[in-house]
Scaffold this active site. Structure first.
Site, mmCIF file in Angstrom:
data_model
loop_
_atom_site.group_PDB
_atom_site.id
_atom_site.type_symbol
_atom_site.label_atom_id
_atom_site.label_comp_id
_atom_site.label_asym_id
_atom_site.label_seq_id
_atom_site.Cartn_x
_atom_site.Cartn_y
_atom_site.Cartn_z
ATOM 1 C CG HIS A 269 11.818 -7.264 12.498
ATOM 2 N ND1 HIS A 269 10.706 -6.478 12.373
ATOM 3 C CD2 HIS A 269 11.448 -8.261 13.366
ATOM 4 C CE1 HIS A 269 9.723 -6.965 13.115
ATOM 5 N NE2 HIS A 269 10.152 -8.040 13.732
ATOM 6 C CG HIS A 308 5.917 -3.046 5.871
ATOM 7 N ND1 HIS A 308 5.028 -4.089 5.938
ATOM 8 C CD2 HIS A 308 6.282 -2.778 7.140
ATOM 9 C CE1 HIS A 308 4.851 -4.431 7.198
ATOM 10 N NE2 HIS A 308 5.599 -3.657 7.954
ATOM 11 C CG ASP A 364 11.752 0.610 11.953
ATOM 12 O OD1 ASP A 364 11.584 -0.466 11.349
ATOM 13 O OD2 ASP A 364 11.586 0.739 13.171
HETATM 14 C C1 SDX Z 1 9.641 -3.510 10.404
HETATM 15 O O1 SDX Z 1 6.618 -7.178 9.039
HETATM 16 C C2 SDX Z 1 6.359 -6.181 9.829
HETATM 17 O O2 SDX Z 1 5.232 -5.874 10.146
HETATM 18 C C3 SDX Z 1 7.604 -5.414 10.338
HETATM 19 C C4 SDX Z 1 7.324 -4.158 11.127
HETATM 20 C C5 SDX Z 1 6.639 -4.441 12.444
HETATM 21 O O3 SDX Z 1 5.968 -3.526 12.961
HETATM 22 O O4 SDX Z 1 6.879 -5.548 13.011
HETATM 23 O O5 SDX Z 1 6.533 -3.270 10.372
HETATM 24 C C6 SDX Z 1 8.628 -3.448 11.487
HETATM 25 O O6 SDX Z 1 10.457 -4.403 10.395
HETATM 26 C C7 SDX Z 1 9.569 -2.475 9.303
HETATM 27 C C8 SDX Z 1 10.638 -2.716 8.195
HETATM 28 C C9 SDX Z 1 11.966 -2.160 8.703
HETATM 29 N N1 SDX Z 1 13.051 -2.522 7.762
HETATM 30 C C10 SDX Z 1 13.607 -1.585 6.959
HETATM 31 O O7 SDX Z 1 13.255 -0.398 6.898
HETATM 32 C C11 SDX Z 1 14.791 -2.102 6.154
HETATM 33 C C12 SDX Z 1 14.685 -1.613 4.713
HETATM 34 N N2 SDX Z 1 13.554 -2.285 4.090
HETATM 35 C C13 SDX Z 1 13.820 -3.456 3.260
HETATM 36 O O8 SDX Z 1 14.860 -4.252 3.741
HETATM 37 C C14 SDX Z 1 12.542 -4.192 2.858
HETATM 38 O O9 SDX Z 1 11.684 -3.247 2.382
HETATM 39 C C15 SDX Z 1 11.826 -5.065 3.872
HETATM 40 C C16 SDX Z 1 12.740 -6.059 4.489
HETATM 41 C C17 SDX Z 1 11.199 -4.234 4.921
HETATM 42 C C18 SDX Z 1 10.730 -5.804 3.120
HETATM 43 O O10 SDX Z 1 11.365 -6.612 2.204
HETATM 44 P P1 SDX Z 1 10.559 -7.585 1.213
HETATM 45 O O11 SDX Z 1 9.104 -7.509 1.444
HETATM 46 O O12 SDX Z 1 11.222 -8.931 1.276
HETATM 47 O O13 SDX Z 1 10.782 -6.924 -0.176
HETATM 48 P P2 SDX Z 1 12.031 -7.206 -1.093
HETATM 49 O O14 SDX Z 1 13.298 -7.165 -0.305
HETATM 50 O O15 SDX Z 1 11.751 -8.419 -1.911
HETATM 51 O O16 SDX Z 1 12.011 -5.903 -2.043
HETATM 52 C C19 SDX Z 1 11.204 -5.834 -3.203
HETATM 53 C C20 SDX Z 1 11.957 -4.876 -4.126
HETATM 54 C C21 SDX Z 1 13.396 -5.331 -4.412
HETATM 55 O O17 SDX Z 1 13.753 -4.767 -5.674
HETATM 56 P P3 SDX Z 1 13.789 -5.750 -6.997
HETATM 57 O O18 SDX Z 1 14.809 -6.824 -6.674
HETATM 58 O O19 SDX Z 1 12.375 -6.321 -7.095
HETATM 59 O O20 SDX Z 1 14.147 -4.858 -8.131
HETATM 60 O O21 SDX Z 1 12.108 -3.582 -3.515
HETATM 61 C C22 SDX Z 1 13.479 -3.321 -3.254
HETATM 62 C C23 SDX Z 1 14.201 -4.650 -3.351
HETATM 63 O O22 SDX Z 1 15.566 -4.445 -3.768
HETATM 64 N N3 SDX Z 1 13.541 -2.752 -1.906
HETATM 65 C C24 SDX Z 1 14.324 -1.760 -1.523
HETATM 66 C C25 SDX Z 1 14.018 -1.511 -0.179
HETATM 67 N N4 SDX Z 1 13.065 -2.355 0.210
HETATM 68 C C26 SDX Z 1 12.776 -3.136 -0.848
HETATM 69 N N5 SDX Z 1 15.264 -1.041 -2.211
HETATM 70 C C27 SDX Z 1 15.885 -0.085 -1.502
HETATM 71 N N6 SDX Z 1 15.640 0.222 -0.212
HETATM 72 C C28 SDX Z 1 14.722 -0.479 0.480
HETATM 73 N N7 SDX Z 1 14.473 -0.183 1.731
#
Ligand code: SDX
Length: 429
Positions: A269, A308, A364
């Site tokens: 997050h 996201h 971010d």
């Molecule tokens: C914020 O919710 C909000 O509004 C949050 C926010 C706010 O203003 O409050 O916008 C702020 O928290 C932004 C997000 C910051 N976090 C990151 O940048 C961390 C990296 N991102 C990931 O951890 C992820 O994208 C999340 C946590 C942000 C979202 O995760 P989800 O929606 O649960 O998606 P998921 O983990 O199920 O991913 C779906 C697929 C997966 O692959 P498969 O298993 O389907 O093959 O996408 C892949 C994931 O492995 N994936 C990523 C990835 N994000 C998702 N692979 C590599 N790098 C990534 N960053």
């Protein structure tokens, strides 16, 4: 935004009993408690939905922020984020989020004077921060600071009193940067710098960080304002949902916000902005980007600052921040990590692994480059996110506490543990 076309009814047949049920569809949702009518017998509790991580659950009706993740749209109280970032100020946005309308000149002047006047914190908070280890992560300090605020203002427990709760909400916005700055100065082995009532909110933040002699370039102050505006609210994200859930027990708003700070601290997050800089430094050069991307595709690393839960398009905030980098770097010189970030983005946006999963830069990805250019260390980046998010947290708390449909949050579970069994004496185990 839900449309009339989405409304109507849903008819389902329970094949266990052959019974058919009809449920009203409102704003694209059915009320989950309606499902409890679907039973196999009179003493059956009825159906529930199983939704780990709330991937498909609406928790509230809110008028504060609108997101369209597919089209990369973000609006605060109906105003597009692009216009607010270009024309508004952080405290004007804070007023808008809390009160629902843009302030008049008089309202904004009075609010600004009130908030800046509330920026000083009780000396006991500075004393508490002084007791932390010098390498204490500032987010842990800010988290503790809100627990202390709840003890300093016990009147905030009266969550039904409008004067008391507005005091707490305004104090939250005013004092979170001061607590963050004291944490930063403690890490640096420096005394705190008192806010100056004649200065603006963001100018005070930079002076509380870098000393009363520091004269920030107006372009850097504006860049900070834009970053704070962009972080101000984001509907039901993890930390805001946490503030709502904790607030639903009718604890004081300081404690609810303290829980939100803890949620934001997480690397998935708000902690992601700090993790992006760690990632960029580890990559070290744009030439190493392809190898890093391969690591990500092999699931050996996450591409921090990408992806996201809601945005399946470019996060509109990332677009604005990327542009703001140019203005900041005119003053500070280009952050060398920018080249790596731009190459990382270019590579990912052209790679099937990311395209298929609709992974784009989020808020971010570039924000840390600006914070670093402002001289803010990476372990303070999430504190800056919390400062920006404070108006959103308190506006959402207020909307929750005023919502007659809200009660104490208490989800159910499916029990998958052991059946009843008798206690076994230790000698017999
Ligand atoms: C914020 O919710 C909000 O509004 C949050 C926010 C706010 O203003 O409050 O916008 C702020 O928290 C932004 C997000 C910051 N976090 C990151 O940048 C961390 C990296 N991102 C990931 O951890 C992820 O994208 C999340 C946590 C942000 C979202 O995760 P989800 O929606 O649960 O998606 P998921 O983990 O199920 O991913 C779906 C697929 C997966 O692959 P498969 O298993 O389907 O093959 O996408 C892949 C994931 O492995 N994936 C990523 C990835 N994000 C998702 N692979 C590599 N790098 C990534 N960053």
């Amino acid at each position: 935004m839900a449309t009339e076309a989405q409304d109507g009814t849903l008819t389902v047949t329970d094949n266990r009993t052959g019974t058919t049920y009809e449920f009203p569809i409102t704003d694209g949702t059915i009320r989950a408690t309606e499902l409890r009518n679907i039973k196999v017998s009179d003493d059956d509790f009825g159906l529930m939905t199983y939704d780990p991580a709330f991937m498909n659950t609406v928790s509230c009706r809110s008028a504060i922020t609108y997101l369209d993740g597919d089209n990369g749209v973000l609006r605060y109280r109906g105003y597009p984020i692009e216009q607010l970032a270009a024309k508004s100020t952080f405290l004007e946005v804070a007023w808008l989020l809390i009160h629902g309308e843009l302030p008049t000149t008089a309202e904004l002047a009075s609010f600004t004077e009130d908030i800046v006047g509330r920026m000083p914190v009780d000396p006991s908070i500075a004393a508490s921060i002084g007791a932390f280890h010098q390498d204490a992560h500032p987010m842990g300090v800010v988290e503790a600071g809100f627990g202390q605020l709840s003890t300093l203002y016990p009147e905030a427990k009266d969550v039904d009193s409008d004067p008391e709760r507005m005091d707490a909400l305004y104090n939250t916005i005013a004092k979170i940067p001061t607590i963050g700055a004291l944490a930063f100065r403690h890490n640096q082995g420096l005394d705190g710098v008192a806010p100056d009532p004649v200065l603006g909110y963001s100018t005070n933040i930079l002076k509380m960080f870098f000393g009363s002699d520091y004269e920030p370039d107006p372009r850097l102050v504006r860049a900070l304002e834009i970053l704070l505006i962009l972080h101000a609210d984001h509907e039901q994200n993890c930390s805001t949902s946490t503030v709502r859930v904790v607030g639903s027990s009718r604890v004081d708003p300081y404690s609810a916000v303290g829980a939100g700070v803890a949620a934001l601290y997480g690397p998935l997050h708000g902690g992601a902005n700090e993790a992006v800089l760690v990632m960029l430094r580890e990559i070290g050069s744009k030439d190493n980007v392809p190898a890093f991307v391969e690591k990500v595709k092999n699931r050996e690393a996450l591409l921090m600052g990408f992806g996201h839960r809601v945005y399946k398009n470019y996060d509109p905030r990332a677009t604005i921040i990327k542009k703001a980098c140019d203005d900041v770097f005119e003053v500070t010189g280009v952050n060398p990590l920018l080249e790596i970030a731009v190459e990382l983005e270019r590579t990912a946006l052209n790679d099937e692994f990311f395209v298929r999963r609709k992974l784009y830069p989020n808020v971010d990805f570039y924000s840390g480059l600006i914070y670093e250019a402002l001289g803010i260390p990476s372990d303070m980046f999430t504190v800056m996110f919390a400062v920006g998010r404070a108006p959103g947290w308190v506006a959402q708390w207020l909307e929750m506490i005023n919502d007659n449909e809200q009660k104490i949050s208490r989800p159910r579970q499916v029990y998958v543990g052991a059946d009843e069994r008798d206690y076994v004496e230790i000698e017999s185990r």
